[in-house]
Design a protein around this motif. Structure first.
Motif, short mmCIF file in Angstrom:
data_model
loop_
_atom_site.label_atom_id
_atom_site.label_comp_id
_atom_site.label_asym_id
_atom_site.label_seq_id
_atom_site.Cartn_x
_atom_site.Cartn_y
_atom_site.Cartn_z
N ALA A 1 37.23 -23.67 -37.64
CA ALA A 1 37.51 -23.09 -38.89
C ALA A 1 36.20 -22.78 -39.71
O ALA A 1 35.17 -23.69 -39.27
N ARG A 2 36.11 -22.02 -40.61
CA ARG A 2 34.93 -22.01 -41.37
C ARG A 2 35.28 -22.79 -42.63
O ARG A 2 36.18 -22.61 -43.39
N LEU A 3 34.41 -23.90 -42.82
CA LEU A 3 34.63 -24.88 -44.04
C LEU A 3 34.10 -24.34 -45.28
O LEU A 3 34.43 -24.84 -46.55
N GLY A 4 32.97 -23.40 -45.35
CA GLY A 4 32.31 -22.86 -46.31
C GLY A 4 30.93 -22.63 -46.39
O GLY A 4 30.41 -23.33 -45.38
N GLY A 5 30.33 -21.47 -46.95
CA GLY A 5 29.19 -21.30 -46.63
C GLY A 5 28.68 -21.10 -45.23
O GLY A 5 29.39 -20.18 -44.38
N ASP A 6 27.60 -21.78 -44.78
CA ASP A 6 27.36 -21.69 -43.01
C ASP A 6 27.85 -22.81 -42.42
O ASP A 6 27.24 -23.40 -41.43
N GLU A 7 29.04 -23.65 -42.96
CA GLU A 7 29.25 -24.67 -42.15
C GLU A 7 30.78 -24.32 -41.49
O GLU A 7 31.56 -23.83 -42.04
N PHE A 8 30.91 -24.77 -40.49
CA PHE A 8 32.16 -24.57 -39.58
C PHE A 8 32.70 -25.97 -38.95
O PHE A 8 31.98 -27.04 -38.99
N GLY A 9 33.96 -26.07 -38.87
CA GLY A 9 34.56 -27.23 -38.30
C GLY A 9 35.22 -26.91 -37.07
O GLY A 9 35.98 -25.83 -36.99
N LEU A 10 35.50 -27.96 -36.33
CA LEU A 10 36.10 -27.71 -34.86
C LEU A 10 36.72 -28.97 -34.57
O LEU A 10 36.35 -30.22 -34.77
N LEU A 11 38.20 -28.75 -34.20
CA LEU A 11 39.11 -29.90 -33.89
C LEU A 11 39.32 -29.64 -32.35
O LEU A 11 39.67 -28.74 -31.95
N LEU A 12 38.95 -30.57 -31.52
CA LEU A 12 39.25 -30.86 -30.28
C LEU A 12 40.23 -31.61 -29.89
O LEU A 12 39.99 -32.93 -30.09
N THR A 13 41.27 -31.18 -29.36
CA THR A 13 42.73 -32.03 -28.82
C THR A 13 42.35 -32.64 -27.69
O THR A 13 41.84 -32.11 -26.88
N ASP A 14 42.82 -33.99 -27.70
CA ASP A 14 43.08 -34.85 -26.43
C ASP A 14 41.28 -34.87 -25.87
O ASP A 14 41.46 -34.36 -24.68
N CYS A 15 40.47 -35.05 -26.52
CA CYS A 15 39.24 -35.09 -26.35
C CYS A 15 38.12 -36.40 -26.47
O CYS A 15 38.08 -36.43 -27.83
N PRO A 16 38.05 -36.95 -25.60
CA PRO A 16 37.41 -38.30 -26.00
C PRO A 16 35.85 -37.78 -26.13
O PRO A 16 35.34 -36.98 -25.89
N PRO A 17 35.13 -38.97 -26.82
CA PRO A 17 33.64 -38.63 -27.17
C PRO A 17 32.71 -37.93 -26.20
O PRO A 17 31.97 -37.10 -26.44
#
Length: 837
Positions: free
Chosen positions: A482-498
């Motif tokens: 997703a684009r969170l605003g400006g030049d910032e993006f967000g990423l959700l990684l499902t079933d994904c340990p660190p």
């Protein structure tokens, strides 16, 4: 005894005998002289004369007894007899009792018979009792009729049309009152047209309409119609008129009966207007309307319903509503229960489910919304039902588009921050239910500002769109970018340990680093800083996760950019940055809520005072719990997050307000600190220039303090700023002087008025010879260059005395005065008694 008689032709005797009425031949005029010469049986019976008696005295006695004549009546009796002998014939009235005692009224005709003798006459008696009774009954009946005629609540009258134009020949009082007349005489002789407008509401002339109705009444015997009338004062009203032939009144007479129906007409007109309004409304509204009877058969459709169903009303009438209004589920295509039929069956309003689709007669489909309601008669009987529905196909399509736009970024087509937060909340709930571990990655592009500022926003937008496509193709199926605003993006990684999340983030970071953005003939490379946060059951909330990811991303940027930082609880760097972020949030709230407080501390002359009282404006923050926080706790966060122009503007505006307010500054001078960023802020600079343009300002009352670091870092801008405002009467002080490496080299380029010696030199001046030497050197140099010096941290008498020996001009510290709210200037904060100290 033989009956006396007179001689004469036998024909007379035959007439006498055959006459049914009592008839006699008499002679003489008075009761005493009168004699009967001849009579018939009817006469003898009427007077009660017997065969064997002398008729003369019996006749006189019978008359006297039966008529009960008094003197006046007897005189009239005699006068009538004499009048008959004189005139030849007369009529009189006898009232007497018959032999049975019954009162009789008789009409008596007396006819002279001069051929027999001069005083002989014929007495012809006719019983008129029945006639009088009939006349009495008729009179009574007529009186009763007249009473009814007059007191009736309807208007009655008789109209003669024999003369061509109708004319009232009689009327009752009610008709007169109805026409507004005070007396019937105002109506009788007038024509109904005198009480009518020239033209009736139907457009026909009153004359033609009157003639037509009169002729119809004469032809048919009866005519009934509504008539628009006028009272004598011009008030209009309506009559229900009935014309009836009245043969007893002669040819051409009609009985007129009228009833005031004005209220009924008004009600009818109101009802007609309401019906017309309902009809026009039904025809013109944008919703489809179908009505049915109690059996569910169609009784009406408006034009919108005809268009949507494909059924013309003439064809749909009396058909089952389910045949005309067909509904199916938009997904399963199964028939939906018709709301009209359910409404009738359940006798209650029904709303259509939002998934229903109307199938047009021609196969066209419409998404519709509707509601059905029963129709009841006044007595509560169910008469049918009505359904109102509208085509919402375009509305739902538009709503879907708006919903998509509300959840997606228009530039990249990616989900936006709102949708990202929603999905993050869902993942967190899933983690709490299943103990699954997911990951949140916060991506902030590096060097994006170079492209955006160097090539324009269009280039920046294109870069974001291309990077969004690049990243979208590199993430796993089921992950969300997703684009969170400006030049910032967000990423959700499902079933994904660190560990796995870190690997994916490194791959994405490498892809971004390999990416080349071309704009015209120029080529750019960009990097990214990423913050990773595990999404597990122990997380407090989605908002907390975003804060932690943002903090981790900020830490990655602060540690050198183009790297990944994994959030871990207890991380010192993260803790420090979290504190700064919290202070930044607290500062923004404090600015909005005006919880930043101004304090002042006196700057005292160490020699003879040669100017007004002088105070440095200091800043404090009052937290919501009432605690006062010193600036050292929050100003570093303000510097890091770019809040200093806002804070400086807040301080400058209030300090200027104190200087301009009449009597509030008590003639004092105020020193206000400015940060380096504020020198670039048009709002702050404009505020200061506005003060010196105000005719209420006093020259030399505002002193701006710039740190040595700030002045050197922005040397050119600082010099231009100082030159522009010194001419307007602004004073300048160089704060914390002596801490910079190149202080003396740059000093000659800064035309300030005062040098403030850094407190680190002043604090130990009585114990450290080097500190004393630094203070003496700076003071000597300032004196040569024409500056005055101000020593900070004057906290004991020995330091004060040494500073005076060196020749420092001003001092500031707890010994000379502690900071206090700026309002205390109104109480006249005194300069410290230097001599006493």
């Amino acid at each position: 005894m033989e009956k006396p008689c007179i001689t004469g032709p036998s024909a007379f005797d035959d007439w006498l005998r055959s006459n049914p009425d009592p008839v006699a031949i008499a002679r003489g005029v008075t009761l005493q002289d009168i004699r009967l010469l001849r009579w018939n049986d009817a006469f003898a019976t009427l007077l009660g004369m017997r065969e064997d008696a002398d008729p003369a005295p019996r006749f006189a006695a019978a008359l006297t007894r039966m008529a009960q004549l008094d003197g006046q009546q007897e005189h009239a009796f005699v006068a009538a007899n004499r009048e008959a002998l004189r005139a030849g014939r007369t009529k009189t009235r006898w009232e007497f009792l018959d032999p049975a005692g019954k009162r009789l009224s008789a009409e008596v005709e007396l006819t002279a018979l001069p051929s027999l003798a001069p005083d002989v006459y014929c007495v012809h008696i006719r019983d008129i009792g029945a006639v009088i009774e009939t006349q009495a009954e008729l009179a009574t009946s007529e009186a009763r009729f007249r009473d009814l005629f007059e007191v009736a609540e309807d208007a009655f009258g008789f109209i003669s049309i024999a003369g061509g134009e109708p004319c009232f020949i009689d009327c009752n009082a009610y008709l007169a009152r109805l026409y507004g007349a005070s007396d019937k005489a105002q109506v009788i002789g007038a024509t109904p047209l005198d009480f009518s407008p020239p033209v009736q509401p139907d457009g026909r002339s009153s004359v033609d309409r009157s003639r037509m109705e009169s002729e119809r009444a004469l032809e048919k015997g009866f005519a009934r119609f509504d008539w628009y009338s006028l009272r004598l004062d011009g008030t209009p009203f309506w009559l229900d008129v009935a014309l009836t032939i009245q043969p007893s009144w002669g040819t051409g007479v009609l009985h007129f009966s009228g009833r005031d129906i004005t209220d009924r007409k008004h009600a009818e007109q109101t009802l007609a207007r309401a019906e017309e309004l309902a009809r026009v409304t039904l025809q013109s509204i944008g919703d489809g309307v179908i009505t049915t009877d109690a059996e569910g058969r169609v009784t009406a459709l408006n034009p919108i319903a005809e268009r949507l169903t494909g059924w013309p009303q003439i064809e749909a009438l009396d058909r089952p509503v389910g045949e005309v209004f067909r509904l199916v589920h938009e997904d399963s295509r199964r028939p939906v229960d018709n709301p009209l039929l359910r409404c009738i069956a359940e006798d209650q309003a029904i709303d259509l489910p939002g998934t229903a689709v109307l199938l047009n007669r021609d196969g066209v489909e419409y998404q519709v919304e509707d509601s059905a309601a029963p129709i009841h008669l006044p007595d509560g009987t169910l008469a049918g039902a009505v359904i109102v529905f509208r085509d919402v196909t375009d509305t739902r399509r538009l709503a879907d588009e708006i919903s998509h736009q509300a959840r997606h970024d228009p530039l990249t087509g990616l989900p936006n921050r709102r949708e990202f937060e929603h999905r993050l909340g869902e993942l967190l709930e899933q983690a709490r239910r299943t103990d699954a571990v997911h990951a949140l990655c916060y991506v902030d592009l590096d060097q994006f500002k170079v492209v955006n500022d160097g090539c324009g926003h269009t280039a920046g937008d294109q870069l974001l769109a291309e990077l969004a496509t690049l990243l979208q193709h590199r993430i796993r199926r089921g992950d969300l970018l997703a684009r969170l605003g400006g030049d910032e993006f967000g990423l959700l990684l499902t079933d994904c340990p660190p560990d796995k999340a870190t690997q994916i983030a490194h791959d994405l970071l490498g892809a971004i680093g390999d990416f080349r953005f071309r704009w015209g003939e120029r080529s750019f490379t960009v990097g990214a800083s990423m913050g990773l946060v595990p999404v597990s059951a122990g997380a407090a909330s989605a908002a907390e996760l975003l804060t932690e990811a943002d903090l981790a991303c900020y830490t990655a940027k602060d540690l050198g950019r183009n790297r990944i930082h994994l959030f871990r609880h207890g991380d010192a760097d993260l803790a420090r940055r979290r504190s700064e972020m919290q202070w930044a949030t607290e500062l923004r709230d404090a600015l909005d809520e005006q919880r930043l407080l101004l304090y002042v501390q006196p700057i005292c002359a160490l020699g003879e005072a040669d100017g007004p009282p002088w105070y440095e404006v200091l800043l404090r923050l009052r937290q919501r719990d009432g605690r006062i926080v010193l600036p050292g706790a929050f100003l570093p966060a303000a510097e890091r997050f770019g809040l200093m122009p806002l804070i400086d503007g807040y301080v400058v505006s209030r300090a200027i307000g104190h200087l301009l307010a009449c009597g509030r500054a008590a003639g004092a001078r105020l020193s206000v600190n400015l940060s380096g960023r504020s020198l670039e802020d048009p709002g702050v600079i404009g505020m200061i220039e506005g003060y010196f343009a105000d005719p209420g300002h006093v020259s030399g009352r505002l002193c701006l303090e710039l740190t040595e670091t700030t002045a050197v870092a922005h040397l050119g801008r600082t010099r231009e700023f100082i030159h522009r405002l010194r001419g307007a009467g602004c004073l300048f002080a160089l704060d914390d002087f002596g801490t910079g490496v190149s202080s003396f080299a740059y000093l000659k380029h800064l035309p300030v008025d005062y040098l403030k010696l850094d407190g680190s030199f002043v604090r130990d001046i009585t114990r450290e010879p080097i500190d004393r030497a630094m203070v003496e050197a700076i003071h000597r140099l300032s004196t040569i260059m024409g500056f005055q010096t101000i020593a900070e941290f004057v906290e004991d008498a020995a330091t004060l005395e040494l500073l005076r020996t060196i020749g420092v001009n001003y001092g500031q510290g707890f010994l000379l005065g502690r900071p206090a709210p700026i309002e205390s200037m109104l109480e006249g904060i005194p300069q410290s008694a230097i001599g006493a100290a």
